[in-house]
Enzyme design. Structure first.
Site, PDB file in Angstrom:
ATOM      1  N   THR A  23      18.973 -39.473 -28.611  1.00  0.00           N
ATOM      2  CA  THR A  23      18.962 -38.425 -29.632  1.00  0.00           C
ATOM      3  C   THR A  23      19.014 -39.030 -31.024  1.00  0.00           C
ATOM      4  OG1 THR A  23      20.080 -36.852 -28.217  1.00  0.00           O
ATOM      5  CG2 THR A  23      20.492 -36.612 -30.566  1.00  0.00           C
ATOM      6  N   ARG A  37      18.732 -26.545 -18.852  1.00  0.00           N
ATOM      7  CA  ARG A  37      19.878 -27.353 -19.282  1.00  0.00           C
ATOM      8  C   ARG A  37      19.862 -27.530 -20.806  1.00  0.00           C
ATOM      9  NH1 ARG A  37      20.906 -32.411 -22.190  1.00  0.00           N
ATOM     10  NH2 ARG A  37      22.832 -33.259 -21.396  1.00  0.00           N
TER      11      ARG A  37
HETATM   12  C1  SD4 Z   1      21.983 -34.649 -24.570  1.00  0.00           C
HETATM   13  N1  SD4 Z   1      23.261 -36.004 -26.072  1.00  0.00           N
HETATM   14  O1  SD4 Z   1      21.092 -33.823 -24.464  1.00  0.00           O
HETATM   15  C2  SD4 Z   1      21.932 -35.625 -25.709  1.00  0.00           C
HETATM   16  C3  SD4 Z   1      21.066 -36.772 -25.350  1.00  0.00           C
HETATM   17  C4  SD4 Z   1      21.295 -37.962 -26.204  1.00  0.00           C
HETATM   18  O2  SD4 Z   1      20.940 -39.958 -27.043  1.00  0.00           O
HETATM   19  O3  SD4 Z   1      22.175 -38.115 -26.914  1.00  0.00           O
HETATM   20  N2  SD4 Z   1      20.591 -38.913 -26.279  1.00  0.00           N
HETATM   21  O4  SD4 Z   1      22.909 -34.728 -23.773  1.00  0.00           O
END
Ligand code: SD4
Length: 330
Positions: free
Chosen positions: A191, A219
Site C-alpha cells: 500500500t 474484503r
Molecule cells: C490491506 N494494508 O489491504 C493493506 C495492504 C497493504 O502494503 O498494506 N499493503 O490490508
C-alpha cells in the site's frame, strides 16, 4: 519490485544511505537496522511507504515547496502509483481478488479532521480523488462498492478497466493452485500511505491500495478505515500503515500510534510500541507483516515493522531519500 523480492533482497543487506546529517536527523538509536534514522526532518516534509513513495513524494513536494496545503500534496502524490500499472498493489494494474476483479480502498484526512474514504470501489483509477470528493462534497465519511462507484460517476470520474494483462496472467496462474491463503503476510503487500507537513505546519495524510492480492470478494482492509490505515491529529501527528490490514483493524493501529505520541512518545517510539502491541497478541508474530510510518507536528519521523524489508521515502528541503525502517525481526 514486489515485496517478496524486496524482502529477499533486503533481508541480507542493510542498505547504506547517504549521511543522515544530509536530512537533518539528530541521531541513530540502537536497534537491528542501523541505517534507520530517527529525528527531525523539519518542515515542510513528506513521507510515504515503500519505494513507490519516491516518485509520489516528488509530486507532493511540488505542492509543499510552493506553500501548498498538505492535503493537496498527499492527494496528488498518491495518484502517481495509482496510475502506474507497474505498481501492482495500488490502483490501475493492481492484483485482482479471487474472482479476477480489481477492487480498491482509499482514504484521506486533513488537519481539521475532515476525512473521506472509499472501499470496494471498482473501475475507477484514482480512488483517492473519489475519497477527497466524499470528504469535500458529501456529509459522509465513507462510501463503498456500488454506491461509491455511482458517486464517483456523478462527480465526473470515468469507468475504466483496471485489470492489466500482466495482473490477469498472474491471477490465472494463481487460480490453477489457489492455495495461497487470503492473508497479507510478508509476501503480498505494498500500500502507499503518505503523510505531509506543510509550510504552515498543518498535517494531512492519504492511503490507497488494491489490498490483499487474491483476497475474498468483498474484503476490505485497513487502508480506507480512518484510525486503522491512516490517522491525523493536527495537534499531535499523523500515522499510516502497511501490511496485513486485519491486524491494523483489530487494533485501530494508526489511531494508537497517534495516541501514543500524544502521551509524549516520539514517532519512532510510537511505531515501535504499536507494532509490539500487535505482535504480543499473536501466537506467532513472525508469520505476519505490519508496519507503521509516523510524523509529528515538529517534523520528526519514525517507522517500524515486524519484518525487515519495509522502507519509506522521505522528502524535505534537503532532498529525497529511501530509508530502511527498523524492524522487530532482523
Ligand atoms: C490491506 N494494508 O489491504 C493493506 C495492504 C497493504 O502494503 O498494506 N499493503 O490490508
Amino acid at each position: 519490485m514486489n515485496s517478496r523480492r524486496r524482502f529477499l533482497k533486503l533481508s541480507g543487506v542493510l542498505a547504506s544511505f547517504p549521511a543522515l546529517s544530509n536530512l537533518g536527523f539528530a541521531s541513530t538509536a540502537s536497534n537491528n537496522n542501523s541505517s534507520a534514522p530517527i529525528g527531525k526532518a523539519g518542515k515542510p516534509l513528506v513521507v510515504s511507504t515503500w519505494e513507490h513513495g519516491m516518485p509520489a513524494n516528488k509530486v507532493a513536494w511540488e505542492h509543499l515547496q510552493k506553500g501548498g496545503l498538505a492535503i493537496d500534496a498527499v492527494e496528488a502524490g498518491v495518484m502517481v502509483p495509482e496510475a502506474d500499472p507497474n505498481v501492482m498493489t495500488v490502483g490501475y494494474g493492481g492484483y485482482p481478488d479471487r474472482e479476477g476483479r480489481v477492487t480498491l480502498d482509499a482514504c484521506i484526512m486533513d488537519h481539521k479532521q475532515n476525512c473521506g474514504s472509499v472501499a470496494f470501489l471498482e473501475n475507477i483509477k484514482h480512488p483517492i480523488a473519489v475519497a477527497r470528493k466524499v470528504m469535500d462534497n458529501t456529509p459522509h465519511v465513507m462510501l463503498v462498492g456500488e454506491g461509491a462507484l455511482d458517486f464517483a460517476k456523478s462527480e465526473g470520474f470515468k469507468e475504466e478497466n483496471l485489470l492489466t494483462e500482466k495482473a490477469k496472467a498472474l491471477w490465472q496462474t494463481w487460480k490453477k493452485d489457489p492455495s495461497w491463503p487470503p492473508q497479507i503476510n510478508i509476501e503480498n503487500h505494498d500500500t502507499i500511505g503518505m503523510l505531509a507537513l506543510d509550510k504552515k505546519g498543518n498535517l494531512s495524510g492519504a492511503c490507497t491500495t488494491s489490498g490483499a492480492s487474491f483476497k475474498m470478494r468483498g474484503r476490505v482492509g485497513d487502508s480506507p478505515i480512518i484510525g486503522a490505515g491512516l490517522y491525523v491529529d493536527n495537534d499531535i501527528g499523523a500515522a499510516t500503515a502497511t501490511g496485513m490490514g486485519e491486524l491494523m483493524m483489530k487494533t485501530v493501529g494508526c489511531f494508537s500510534v497517534v495516541e501514543i505520541m500524544r502521551q509524549g512518545a516520539s514517532p519512532q517510539e510510537a511505531c515501535e510500541e504499536a507494532v509490539s502491541r500487535i505482535a504480543a497478541k499473536l501466537d506467532d508474530y513472525r508469520q505476519y507483516q505490519v508496519g507503521f510510518l509516523a510524523i509529528n507536528k515538529r517534523g520528526e519521523v519514525g517507522a517500524y515493522a515486524i519484518q525487515s524489508g519495509f522502507n519509506y521515502a522521505l522528502q524535505n528541503s534537503s532532498g529525497s531519500q529511501l530509508i530502511d525502517a527498523r524492524s522487530k525481526l532482523a
